[in-house]
Motif scaffolding. Structure first.
Motif, mmCIF file in Angstrom:
data_model
loop_
_atom_site.group_PDB
_atom_site.id
_atom_site.type_symbol
_atom_site.label_atom_id
_atom_site.label_comp_id
_atom_site.label_asym_id
_atom_site.label_seq_id
_atom_site.Cartn_x
_atom_site.Cartn_y
_atom_site.Cartn_z
ATOM 1 N N ALA A 1 -32.752 26.637 7.536
ATOM 2 C CA ALA A 1 -33.761 27.692 7.457
ATOM 3 C C ALA A 1 -33.059 29.037 7.464
ATOM 4 C CB ALA A 1 -34.739 27.592 8.619
ATOM 5 N N LEU A 2 -33.769 30.057 6.952
ATOM 6 C CA LEU A 2 -33.209 31.406 6.878
ATOM 7 C C LEU A 2 -34.329 32.421 7.016
ATOM 8 C CD1 LEU A 2 -30.901 33.460 6.128
ATOM 9 C CD2 LEU A 2 -31.607 33.129 3.745
ATOM 10 N N SER A 3 -34.111 33.420 7.855
ATOM 11 C CA SER A 3 -35.071 34.523 7.956
ATOM 12 C C SER A 3 -34.338 35.788 8.361
ATOM 13 C CB SER A 3 -36.169 34.209 8.976
ATOM 14 O OG SER A 3 -35.661 34.263 10.293
ATOM 15 N N ALA A 4 -34.935 36.922 8.056
ATOM 16 C CA ALA A 4 -34.333 38.202 8.427
ATOM 17 C C ALA A 4 -34.247 38.334 9.945
ATOM 18 C CB ALA A 4 -35.148 39.344 7.839
ATOM 19 N N MET A 5 -35.239 37.830 10.651
ATOM 20 C CA MET A 5 -35.274 37.953 12.105
ATOM 21 C C MET A 5 -34.288 37.019 12.796
ATOM 22 S SD MET A 5 -38.494 37.575 14.743
ATOM 23 C CE MET A 5 -39.272 39.030 14.035
ATOM 24 N N ASP A 6 -34.243 35.758 12.363
ATOM 25 C CA ASP A 6 -33.453 34.744 13.067
ATOM 26 C C ASP A 6 -32.125 34.419 12.401
ATOM 27 O OD1 ASP A 6 -35.469 34.110 15.126
ATOM 28 O OD2 ASP A 6 -36.638 33.410 13.424
ATOM 29 N N GLY A 7 -31.881 34.932 11.209
ATOM 30 C CA GLY A 7 -30.638 34.640 10.516
ATOM 31 C C GLY A 7 -30.628 33.239 9.922
ATOM 32 N N ALA A 8 -29.433 32.722 9.694
ATOM 33 C CA ALA A 8 -29.263 31.370 9.155
ATOM 34 C C ALA A 8 -29.251 30.384 10.311
ATOM 35 C CB ALA A 8 -27.971 31.276 8.363
ATOM 36 N N THR A 9 -30.108 29.369 10.245
ATOM 37 C CA THR A 9 -30.239 28.427 11.349
ATOM 38 C C THR A 9 -30.104 26.995 10.864
ATOM 39 O OG1 THR A 9 -32.657 28.526 11.119
ATOM 40 C CG2 THR A 9 -31.665 29.942 12.786
ATOM 41 N N THR A 10 -29.760 26.110 11.808
ATOM 42 C CA THR A 10 -29.597 24.695 11.502
ATOM 43 C C THR A 10 -30.200 23.869 12.622
ATOM 44 O OG1 THR A 10 -28.001 23.021 10.749
ATOM 45 C CG2 THR A 10 -27.299 24.472 12.554
ATOM 46 N N SER A 11 -30.224 22.545 12.447
ATOM 47 C CA SER A 11 -31.070 21.711 13.295
ATOM 48 C C SER A 11 -30.504 21.379 14.664
ATOM 49 C CB SER A 11 -31.410 20.401 12.567
ATOM 50 O OG SER A 11 -30.226 19.686 12.268
ATOM 51 N N ASN A 12 -29.175 21.451 14.852
ATOM 52 C CA ASN A 12 -28.626 21.080 16.160
ATOM 53 C C ASN A 12 -27.291 21.779 16.418
ATOM 54 O OD1 ASN A 12 -26.349 19.289 15.237
ATOM 55 N ND2 ASN A 12 -28.059 18.141 14.363
ATOM 56 N N GLU A 13 -26.789 21.653 17.637
ATOM 57 C CA GLU A 13 -25.599 22.384 18.062
ATOM 58 C C GLU A 13 -24.344 21.907 17.341
ATOM 59 O OE1 GLU A 13 -25.624 21.922 22.270
ATOM 60 O OE2 GLU A 13 -27.325 23.277 22.565
ATOM 61 N N GLU A 14 -24.252 20.604 17.049
ATOM 62 C CA GLU A 14 -23.075 20.096 16.343
ATOM 63 C C GLU A 14 -22.979 20.684 14.937
ATOM 64 O OE1 GLU A 14 -23.291 15.780 16.591
ATOM 65 O OE2 GLU A 14 -21.650 15.816 18.038
ATOM 66 N N MET A 15 -24.113 20.765 14.242
ATOM 67 C CA MET A 15 -24.100 21.324 12.899
ATOM 68 C C MET A 15 -23.811 22.826 12.946
ATOM 69 S SD MET A 15 -24.354 18.685 11.148
ATOM 70 C CE MET A 15 -24.257 19.555 9.590
#
Length: 253
Positions: A174-188
């Motif tokens: 996922a990507l948003s201006a507020m949260d930046g680039a995100t992924t599903s878990n800590e390992e990733m």
């Protein structure tokens, strides 16, 4: 609204947001925090979520199911992205390729290149590229993440931290201006951050269905990428918001 209906709607909200706070649920459902905490306890007993301080998050199994399903969507848009991003590759480049359905489409565009060095943790990408004798291919070792055709974990991180490449091509959940680039878990998250740290330039491949959303773990700010490639379905509002955060965007069509 009956309690069961509300709980079903809570799960729908979590599938969109991955994580949510009680105060947000109060605004959505207009019921008390005490009622919502009871809902969350019951849903946790049913194995549908994990309660956190002040809210809840989807269980890892639910996140994984959504990742698997999302990989089958927007194939045409992902091909457009791959066909445009490939123009940023030149002979003798060394590349790190993140796992994912969009990076797989990108890898398929590399099959006719010569004199490239490609490093990836994606098993399917490795199978695609090993057919080309002109590509020097490295598969990152480590723990195989079942059903995802990729490796991660401590062994993978150690490998990545000891290499240096010209460019990395990453795909967020996922990507948003507020949260930046995100992924599903800590390992990733750790994998993606290590890949970026090992690369001179970082590029993002992100179809529009992921934009304006967030996953569990942030791994980068929009300004950390040389370019983000997406399709023409991105909204003007999201595009402008990301550009204000310092992200350069190429629309692929």
């Amino acid at each position: 609204m009956f309690a069961q209906e509300r709980r079903e709607q809570i799960i729908k909200q979590l599938r969109i947001k991955k994580r949510i706070e009680v105060r947000q649920l109060e605004e959505i459902f207009q019921v008390s925090g005490a009622t919502l905490r009871t809902d969350l306890r019951e849903l946790e007993k049913e194995g549908k979520l994990l309660r956190t301080h002040g809210g809840a998050m989807l269980l890892e199994n639910d996140l994984q199911k959504e990742d698997i399903l999302s990989g089958r969507k927007n194939i045409e848009q992902k091909k457009f992205i791959a066909q445009t991003a490939i123009d940023y590759i030149k002979e003798y480049d060394s590349l790190l390729l993140d796992s994912g359905s969009t990076t797989l489409e990108f890898a398929r565009e590399l099959k006719n290149f010569k004199n490239l060095k490609v490093i990836t943790n994606d098993l399917q990408i490795a199978l695609e590229l090993q057919e080309n004798p002109w590509i020097e291919l490295y598969l990152i070792g480590g723990k195989v993440r079942n059903r995802f055709r990729l490796t991660n974990g401590v062994i993978s991180l150690d490998f990545i931290k000891n290499i240096a490449v010209d460019k990395v091509f990453l795909a967020p959940n996922a990507l948003s201006a507020m949260d930046g680039a995100t992924t599903s878990n800590e390992e990733m998250r750790a994998m993606k951050q290590a890949m970026m740290a090992s690369s001179t330039e970082s590029y993002m491949l992100c179809d529009s269905s992921k934009i304006g959303k967030r996953a569990f773990c942030k791994f980068a700010d929009p300004s950390e990428f040389q370019m983000m490639f997406t399709d023409s379905r991105i909204s003007q509002k999201e595009k402008e918001a990301l550009e204000k955060k310092g992200m350069q965007i190429t629309i692929c069509e």
